[in-house]
Design a protein around this motif. Structure first.
Motif, mmCIF file in Angstrom:
data_model
loop_
_atom_site.group_PDB
_atom_site.id
_atom_site.type_symbol
_atom_site.label_atom_id
_atom_site.label_comp_id
_atom_site.label_asym_id
_atom_site.label_seq_id
_atom_site.Cartn_x
_atom_site.Cartn_y
_atom_site.Cartn_z
ATOM 1 N N GLY A 107 0.803 -1.214 0.000
ATOM 2 C CA GLY A 107 0.000 0.000 0.000
ATOM 3 C C GLY A 107 0.834 1.260 0.000
ATOM 4 N N LEU A 108 2.072 1.165 0.483
ATOM 5 C CA LEU A 108 2.949 2.333 0.504
ATOM 6 C C LEU A 108 3.603 2.617 -0.843
ATOM 7 N N VAL A 109 3.759 1.575 -1.655
ATOM 8 C CA VAL A 109 4.530 1.703 -2.892
ATOM 9 C C VAL A 109 4.034 2.817 -3.810
ATOM 10 N N PRO A 110 2.713 2.924 -4.115
ATOM 11 C CA PRO A 110 2.278 3.997 -5.019
ATOM 12 C C PRO A 110 2.605 5.396 -4.503
ATOM 13 N N LEU A 111 2.711 5.538 -3.177
ATOM 14 C CA LEU A 111 2.971 6.848 -2.605
ATOM 15 C C LEU A 111 4.443 7.244 -2.671
ATOM 16 N N LEU B 273 6.606 6.021 -5.046
ATOM 17 C CA LEU B 273 7.141 5.939 -6.407
ATOM 18 C C LEU B 273 7.652 7.287 -6.926
ATOM 19 N N PRO B 274 6.997 8.432 -6.612
ATOM 20 C CA PRO B 274 7.562 9.705 -7.079
ATOM 21 C C PRO B 274 8.981 9.954 -6.567
ATOM 22 N N ILE B 275 9.282 9.488 -5.360
ATOM 23 C CA ILE B 275 10.646 9.646 -4.829
ATOM 24 C C ILE B 275 11.628 8.853 -5.671
ATOM 25 N N PHE B 276 11.264 7.623 -6.016
ATOM 26 C CA PHE B 276 12.152 6.791 -6.821
ATOM 27 C C PHE B 276 12.278 7.337 -8.240
ATOM 28 N N ALA B 277 11.179 7.853 -8.795
ATOM 29 C CA ALA B 277 11.237 8.431 -10.133
ATOM 30 C C ALA B 277 12.135 9.671 -10.147
ATOM 31 N N TRP B 278 12.048 10.483 -9.102
ATOM 32 C CA TRP B 278 12.929 11.645 -8.989
ATOM 33 C C TRP B 278 14.394 11.210 -8.885
ATOM 34 N N ALA B 279 14.647 10.154 -8.099
ATOM 35 C CA ALA B 279 16.009 9.638 -7.970
ATOM 36 C C ALA B 279 16.515 9.105 -9.304
ATOM 37 N N MET B 280 15.660 8.464 -10.077
ATOM 38 C CA MET B 280 16.058 7.976 -11.398
ATOM 39 C C MET B 280 16.357 9.129 -12.343
ATOM 40 N N ILE C 3 -2.704 11.374 -8.583
ATOM 41 C CA ILE C 3 -1.818 12.541 -8.729
ATOM 42 C C ILE C 3 -0.361 12.097 -8.798
ATOM 43 N N TYR C 4 0.027 11.187 -7.912
ATOM 44 C CA TYR C 4 1.415 10.728 -7.894
ATOM 45 C C TYR C 4 1.756 9.941 -9.159
ATOM 46 N N SER C 5 0.791 9.248 -9.720
ATOM 47 C CA SER C 5 1.025 8.513 -10.968
ATOM 48 C C SER C 5 1.344 9.473 -12.111
ATOM 49 N N VAL C 6 0.644 10.605 -12.152
ATOM 50 C CA VAL C 6 0.926 11.617 -13.182
ATOM 51 C C VAL C 6 2.337 12.172 -12.992
ATOM 52 N N ILE C 7 2.715 12.438 -11.734
ATOM 53 C CA ILE C 7 4.060 12.940 -11.456
ATOM 54 C C ILE C 7 5.112 11.944 -11.910
ATOM 55 N N VAL C 8 4.891 10.664 -11.592
ATOM 56 C CA VAL C 8 5.832 9.619 -12.000
ATOM 57 C C VAL C 8 5.939 9.550 -13.519
ATOM 58 N N ALA C 9 4.819 9.634 -14.220
ATOM 59 C CA ALA C 9 4.826 9.571 -15.682
ATOM 60 C C ALA C 9 5.619 10.726 -16.283
#
Length: 309
Positions: free
Chosen positions: A197-201, A203-210, A287-293
């Motif tokens: 349940g925490l993973v979707p929240l 993911l933006p941190i990991f996408a930023w790190a990538m 919202i976080y999914s859009v940020i990750v995309a």
């Protein structure tokens, strides 16, 4: 064909980062298991102050605790024939918090290095000659990051439980509790759901790190951490001395509060004795999914056009 490419990519991630995903977690397991073994052997006094918010007077715990000699606290009642299961359940709950933090930091480091290391070693030129698009490559790395948090948390908690189970049963000289204590292991499945349940929240941190990993010419981890810190300091400075609010602090606070709320929602209070899991955060996930995309789109563009260091 897709299956073979997927297997190759996953093997690549394992061999390039096996120290991060295998050796460091094993070290953490041994350290935590050693701590628990020493704590149990020392027969500590537990009071409400250091009881981690657990209501020690709860009837569920009275079978496994006894008053100490002074009457000011509790000690573990090793005479109980289910005390090992109680110790395992307690370790699972406390271990989830610790191992979740460890897993997030390990995965964050992976995210900052996964797209930088092959640029630094020039291995990217070899992988670009393979029939694998950068879209697929970046997607696999994000999947590895997403899966690593719940999977590492589960495996580290399970291994710690197993080591603790064997050592405590041997110390008590009562392997009859071994089978009884195994009834506490299904709780790990509940904690796995909470981690998922925490993973979707996060993911933006990991996408930023990538993104930092794909852009930085050196020290991507520093870039990924210092830029948010600089923005946060600038926000506080402008707000205090110039009355200008760029809302970085409020956004970060809201984001961290959301993660905290979901953790509380997923695992409930320590004294409930069960784990509840709901999906009442769908708007935040969208919202976080859009940020990750958006972040991954920039990452893919960088990988295709500006991969030299």
């Amino acid at each position: 064909m897709f299956g073979k490419l997927l297997v190759v990519q996953l093997k690549r991630e394992y061999w390039e980062h096996r120290g991060l995903f295998v050796f460091l977690p094993l070290v953490c397991v041994l350290l935590v298991a050693g701590f628990w073994v020493l704590a149990i052997i020392s027969d500590p006094v537990i009071n409400q102050t250091n009881g981690s918010g657990i209501k020690l007077a709860d009837p569920h715990f009275q079978e496994f605790l006894k008053l100490d000699e002074t009457g000011s606290g509790f000690k573990i009642n090793f005479a109980s024939n289910e005390v090992v299961g109680f110790i395992l359940a307690l370790q699972q709950f406390m271990g989830w918090w610790f191992f979740s933090v460890v897993s997030v930091f390990l995965t964050l480091y992976y995210s900052t290095s996964c797209l930088f290391s092959d640029r630094k070693s020039r291995d990217i030129l070899f992988w670009r000659s393979m029939p694998v698009s950068e879209h697929f490559n970046v997607f696999i790395k994000l999947v590895v990051a997403a899966v690593s948090v719940p999977l590492l948390t589960l495996l580290m908690n399970a291994l710690t439980n197993l080591v603790l189970l064997l050592v405590v049963c041997a110390w008590l000289g009562d392997f009859g509790q071994f089978v009884t204590a195994l009834h506490a292991l299904p709780l790990l499945g509940n904690y796995l759901l909470g981690s998922m349940g925490l993973v979707p929240l996060i993911l933006p941190i990991f996408a930023w790190a990538m993104l930092a990993s794909a852009y930085a010419k050196k020290s991507p981890f520093l870039g990924a951490t210092f830029i948010p810190l600089i923005l946060l300091v600038a926000d506080r400075f402008l707000n205090k001395f110039m009355g200008i609010n760029i809302h970085i602090y409020e956004l970060l606070k809201t984001y961290l509060n959301t993660i905290g709320d979901v953790m509380q929602m997923s695992f409930g209070e320590a004294d409930t004795g069960y784990v509840s899991f709901t999906f009442n955060y769908s708007a935040d996930v969208a919202i976080y999914s859009v940020i990750v995309a958006v972040l991954l789109s920039v990452v893919i563009w960088l990988r295709n056009n500006r991969y030299e260091i």
